[in-house]
Scaffold this motif. Sequence first.
Motif, PDB file in Angstrom:
ATOM      1  N   THR A  52      67.008   9.737  18.207  1.00  0.00           N
ATOM      2  CA  THR A  52      67.756  10.975  17.938  1.00  0.00           C
ATOM      3  C   THR A  52      67.306  12.101  18.874  1.00  0.00           C
ATOM      4  N   ARG A  56      69.745  14.002  21.508  1.00  0.00           N
ATOM      5  CA  ARG A  56      69.895  15.463  21.391  1.00  0.00           C
ATOM      6  C   ARG A  56      69.531  16.159  22.704  1.00  0.00           C
ATOM      7  N   GLY A  59      72.436  15.953  24.751  1.00  0.00           N
ATOM      8  CA  GLY A  59      73.403  16.916  24.202  1.00  0.00           C
ATOM      9  C   GLY A  59      73.101  18.334  24.668  1.00  0.00           C
ATOM     10  N   GLY A  63      75.317  20.816  26.887  1.00  0.00           N
ATOM     11  CA  GLY A  63      75.590  22.196  26.472  1.00  0.00           C
ATOM     12  C   GLY A  63      75.317  23.190  27.595  1.00  0.00           C
ATOM     13  N   SER A  75      75.037   8.377  26.611  1.00  0.00           N
ATOM     14  CA  SER A  75      73.895   8.613  25.717  1.00  0.00           C
ATOM     15  C   SER A  75      74.225   8.085  24.321  1.00  0.00           C
ATOM     16  N   MET A  79      72.186   5.309  22.201  1.00  0.00           N
ATOM     17  CA  MET A  79      71.805   5.577  20.806  1.00  0.00           C
ATOM     18  C   MET A  79      72.274   4.436  19.906  1.00  0.00           C
ATOM     19  N   ASN A 115      80.198  10.346  14.520  1.00  0.00           N
ATOM     20  CA  ASN A 115      79.928   9.569  13.301  1.00  0.00           C
ATOM     21  C   ASN A 115      78.608   8.800  13.308  1.00  0.00           C
ATOM     22  N   MET A 188      77.373  18.124  -0.473  1.00  0.00           N
ATOM     23  CA  MET A 188      76.293  18.140   0.518  1.00  0.00           C
ATOM     24  C   MET A 188      76.883  18.283   1.914  1.00  0.00           C
ATOM     25  N   GLY A 191      74.825  17.840   9.668  1.00  0.00           N
ATOM     26  CA  GLY A 191      75.283  17.814  11.053  1.00  0.00           C
ATOM     27  C   GLY A 191      74.604  18.927  11.824  1.00  0.00           C
ATOM     28  N   ASN A 210      68.271  15.327   8.359  1.00  0.00           N
ATOM     29  CA  ASN A 210      68.151  13.927   8.769  1.00  0.00           C
ATOM     30  C   ASN A 210      68.437  13.036   7.567  1.00  0.00           C
ATOM     31  N   ALA A 211      68.587  11.733   7.851  1.00  0.00           N
ATOM     32  CA  ALA A 211      69.106  10.850   6.811  1.00  0.00           C
ATOM     33  C   ALA A 211      68.137  10.641   5.654  1.00  0.00           C
TER      34      ALA A 211
HETATM   35  C1  B12 Z   1      76.632  11.532  20.869  1.00  0.00           C
HETATM   36  C2  B12 Z   1      77.482  12.775  21.004  1.00  0.00           C
HETATM   37  C3  B12 Z   1      78.832  12.607  21.261  1.00  0.00           C
HETATM   38  C4  B12 Z   1      79.530  11.235  21.267  1.00  0.00           C
HETATM   39  C5  B12 Z   1      79.828  10.868  19.783  1.00  0.00           C
HETATM   40  C6  B12 Z   1      79.868   9.388  19.518  1.00  0.00           C
HETATM   41  C7  B12 Z   1      80.009   9.111  18.034  1.00  0.00           C
HETATM   42  N1  B12 Z   1      80.652   8.005  17.737  1.00  0.00           N
HETATM   43  O1  B12 Z   1      79.543   9.852  17.181  1.00  0.00           O
HETATM   44  C8  B12 Z   1      80.811  11.543  22.112  1.00  0.00           C
HETATM   45  C9  B12 Z   1      80.486  11.299  23.575  1.00  0.00           C
HETATM   46  C10 B12 Z   1      82.055  10.765  21.724  1.00  0.00           C
HETATM   47  C11 B12 Z   1      80.943  13.047  21.866  1.00  0.00           C
HETATM   48  C12 B12 Z   1      82.130  13.743  21.993  1.00  0.00           C
HETATM   49  C13 B12 Z   1      82.214  15.122  21.955  1.00  0.00           C
HETATM   50  N2  B12 Z   1      81.199  15.999  21.802  1.00  0.00           N
HETATM   51 CO1  B12 Z   1      79.415  15.472  21.261  1.00  0.00          CO
HETATM   52  N3  B12 Z   1      77.593  15.181  21.006  1.00  0.00           N
HETATM   53  C14 B12 Z   1      76.893  14.080  20.877  1.00  0.00           C
HETATM   54  C15 B12 Z   1      75.408  14.433  20.698  1.00  0.00           C
HETATM   55  C16 B12 Z   1      74.728  14.318  22.065  1.00  0.00           C
HETATM   56  C17 B12 Z   1      74.608  13.635  19.702  1.00  0.00           C
HETATM   57  C18 B12 Z   1      75.184  13.501  18.269  1.00  0.00           C
HETATM   58  C19 B12 Z   1      74.458  12.379  17.568  1.00  0.00           C
HETATM   59  O2  B12 Z   1      74.985  11.275  17.433  1.00  0.00           O
HETATM   60  N4  B12 Z   1      73.183  12.627  17.197  1.00  0.00           N
HETATM   61  C20 B12 Z   1      72.335  11.613  16.588  1.00  0.00           C
HETATM   62  C21 B12 Z   1      72.490  11.580  15.072  1.00  0.00           C
HETATM   63  C22 B12 Z   1      71.543  10.544  14.460  1.00  0.00           C
HETATM   64  O3  B12 Z   1      72.121  12.851  14.599  1.00  0.00           O
HETATM   65  P1  B12 Z   1      73.109  13.761  13.751  1.00  0.00           P
HETATM   66  O4  B12 Z   1      74.510  13.485  14.135  1.00  0.00           O
HETATM   67  O5  B12 Z   1      72.634  15.156  13.838  1.00  0.00           O
HETATM   68  O6  B12 Z   1      72.959  13.224  12.263  1.00  0.00           O
HETATM   69  C23 B12 Z   1      71.785  13.364  11.471  1.00  0.00           C
HETATM   70  C24 B12 Z   1      71.685  14.687  10.703  1.00  0.00           C
HETATM   71  O7  B12 Z   1      72.432  15.742  11.279  1.00  0.00           O
HETATM   72  C25 B12 Z   1      72.099  14.346   9.294  1.00  0.00           C
HETATM   73  N5  B12 Z   1      73.522  14.384   8.945  1.00  0.00           N
HETATM   74  C26 B12 Z   1      74.605  14.119   9.691  1.00  0.00           C
HETATM   75  N6  B12 Z   1      75.719  14.187   8.961  1.00  0.00           N
HETATM   76  C27 B12 Z   1      75.357  14.523   7.709  1.00  0.00           C
HETATM   77  C28 B12 Z   1      76.113  14.742   6.560  1.00  0.00           C
HETATM   78  C29 B12 Z   1      75.463  15.113   5.378  1.00  0.00           C
HETATM   79  C30 B12 Z   1      76.250  15.329   4.145  1.00  0.00           C
HETATM   80  C31 B12 Z   1      74.053  15.289   5.362  1.00  0.00           C
HETATM   81  C32 B12 Z   1      73.372  15.725   4.128  1.00  0.00           C
HETATM   82  C33 B12 Z   1      73.294  15.061   6.523  1.00  0.00           C
HETATM   83  C34 B12 Z   1      73.945  14.664   7.678  1.00  0.00           C
HETATM   84  O8  B12 Z   1      71.645  13.001   9.145  1.00  0.00           O
HETATM   85  C35 B12 Z   1      71.897  12.314  10.381  1.00  0.00           C
HETATM   86  C36 B12 Z   1      70.987  11.143  10.526  1.00  0.00           C
HETATM   87  O9  B12 Z   1      69.607  11.527  10.620  1.00  0.00           O
HETATM   88  C37 B12 Z   1      75.530  15.920  20.211  1.00  0.00           C
HETATM   89  C38 B12 Z   1      74.300  16.795  20.433  1.00  0.00           C
HETATM   90  C39 B12 Z   1      73.603  17.193  19.149  1.00  0.00           C
HETATM   91  N7  B12 Z   1      72.643  18.068  19.257  1.00  0.00           N
HETATM   92  O10 B12 Z   1      73.933  16.766  18.064  1.00  0.00           O
HETATM   93  C40 B12 Z   1      76.780  16.378  20.995  1.00  0.00           C
HETATM   94  C41 B12 Z   1      77.591  17.564  20.501  1.00  0.00           C
HETATM   95  C42 B12 Z   1      77.695  17.564  18.994  1.00  0.00           C
HETATM   96  N8  B12 Z   1      78.912  17.306  21.092  1.00  0.00           N
HETATM   97  C43 B12 Z   1      79.519  18.372  21.492  1.00  0.00           C
HETATM   98  C44 B12 Z   1      80.818  18.416  22.069  1.00  0.00           C
HETATM   99  C45 B12 Z   1      81.282  19.769  22.596  1.00  0.00           C
HETATM  100  C46 B12 Z   1      81.628  17.267  22.140  1.00  0.00           C
HETATM  101  C47 B12 Z   1      83.065  17.181  22.670  1.00  0.00           C
HETATM  102  C48 B12 Z   1      83.998  18.338  22.244  1.00  0.00           C
HETATM  103  C49 B12 Z   1      82.969  17.054  24.205  1.00  0.00           C
HETATM  104  C50 B12 Z   1      84.311  17.064  24.946  1.00  0.00           C
HETATM  105  N9  B12 Z   1      84.449  18.025  25.828  1.00  0.00           N
HETATM  106  O11 B12 Z   1      85.156  16.253  24.714  1.00  0.00           O
HETATM  107  C51 B12 Z   1      83.531  15.827  22.076  1.00  0.00           C
HETATM  108  C52 B12 Z   1      84.059  15.971  20.623  1.00  0.00           C
HETATM  109  C53 B12 Z   1      85.410  15.514  20.400  1.00  0.00           C
HETATM  110  C54 B12 Z   1      85.769  15.681  18.925  1.00  0.00           C
HETATM  111  N10 B12 Z   1      86.983  16.063  18.672  1.00  0.00           N
HETATM  112  O12 B12 Z   1      84.982  15.487  18.016  1.00  0.00           O
HETATM  113  C55 B12 Z   1      78.665  19.614  21.294  1.00  0.00           C
HETATM  114  C56 B12 Z   1      79.151  20.523  20.174  1.00  0.00           C
HETATM  115  C57 B12 Z   1      78.953  21.970  20.597  1.00  0.00           C
HETATM  116  C58 B12 Z   1      79.171  22.928  19.503  1.00  0.00           C
HETATM  117  N11 B12 Z   1      78.236  23.821  19.332  1.00  0.00           N
HETATM  118  O13 B12 Z   1      80.127  22.897  18.810  1.00  0.00           O
HETATM  119  C59 B12 Z   1      77.224  18.999  21.096  1.00  0.00           C
HETATM  120  C60 B12 Z   1      76.293  19.812  20.166  1.00  0.00           C
HETATM  121  C61 B12 Z   1      76.587  18.900  22.506  1.00  0.00           C
HETATM  122  C62 B12 Z   1      76.307  20.261  23.106  1.00  0.00           C
HETATM  123  N12 B12 Z   1      75.078  20.744  23.053  1.00  0.00           N
HETATM  124  O14 B12 Z   1      77.207  20.869  23.654  1.00  0.00           O
HETATM  125  N13 B12 Z   1      79.737  13.599  21.512  1.00  0.00           N
END
Ligand code: B12
Length: 224
Positions: A52, A56, A59, A63, A75, A79, A115, A188, A191, A210-211
Amino acid sequence: MTDEDSADDLDPIIEDIQQAIIDLEEDKTAELTQEAIDKDLNPLVILQEGLTEGVRTVGDKFGRGEVFLPELAMSADCMKAGVELVEPLLDEMDLGDEDTAGKVVIGTVDEDIHNIGKNILITMLKANGFDVIDLGVEIPNEDFVEAVREEDPDILGMSALMTMTMDHQEEVVELLEEEGLRDDVKVMVGGAPTSEEWRDEIGADGYADNADAAVQEAIELLAE
Ligand code: B12
């Protein structure tokens, strides 16, 4: 996680996993993840501190305009390759002592396709005895409300990864209120852009970054 797993004494392989993702090397990410698993490292540490953190970092670079969409997509592939190996171990992890069986409806909000985190959370919820209904991604506000009405879950989980989509979480809470369903379900949110402050601001019940913290929070919400 225990204190032993704190950032200070992380196994160097965890940093190598981060670096493999930063270098966008999918095969290497998988190889190192497997190595870490073979070394019996805590799967949550591999997932959270290694994979993760790596994704990030990419990501953050995206950004700042230092890398572009193809790199972001690569990336995500790195992952996913790592998560695929860790997931079966998460499946076996039971975090709670008690019988946690409860029903969770979860999805990623409208206009948001992220997702990976949601899917990890689902794996861990199921591992802890929760019955989970995954609505998928880009779920319109009304569909969340409809699912609460039809499935009568204990918890509604909403994932939002973008600042431009997190408002949907607030809108769903408002819709639940309008429909007289708000008191029937704990909400809940999670994200990257969400926080405890956001949870309070929109009147949700739970938040976790986190999860495994999310599973603990779900268990606590059900005990209330
Ligand atoms: C991988 C990624 C992608 C992949 C997604 C693949 C997929 N199937 O998910 C791809 C390449 C497709 C993608 C696309 C886009 N992305 Co993107 N992406 C990311 C990235 C690098 C990592 C996300 C991730 O998977 N993290 C790993 C997981 C394990 O962590 P997590 O998601 O945070 O989840 C954990 C916790 O948050 C929590 N959690 C998550 N959900 C929930 C729900 C509940 C209820 C609870 C309690 C907890 C919880 O538990 C999880 C597990 O530990 C992020 C950067 C970031 N900092 O998040 C950018 C990021 C989210 N993306 C971003 C952007 C801009 C986009 C795009 C718009 C890019 C574009 N120009 O097309 C598109 C989105 C299109 C759309 N309509 O959604 C931006 C959003 C910016 C903003 N502030 O809004 C980010 C932040 C990157 C950045 N710094 O600019 N992306």
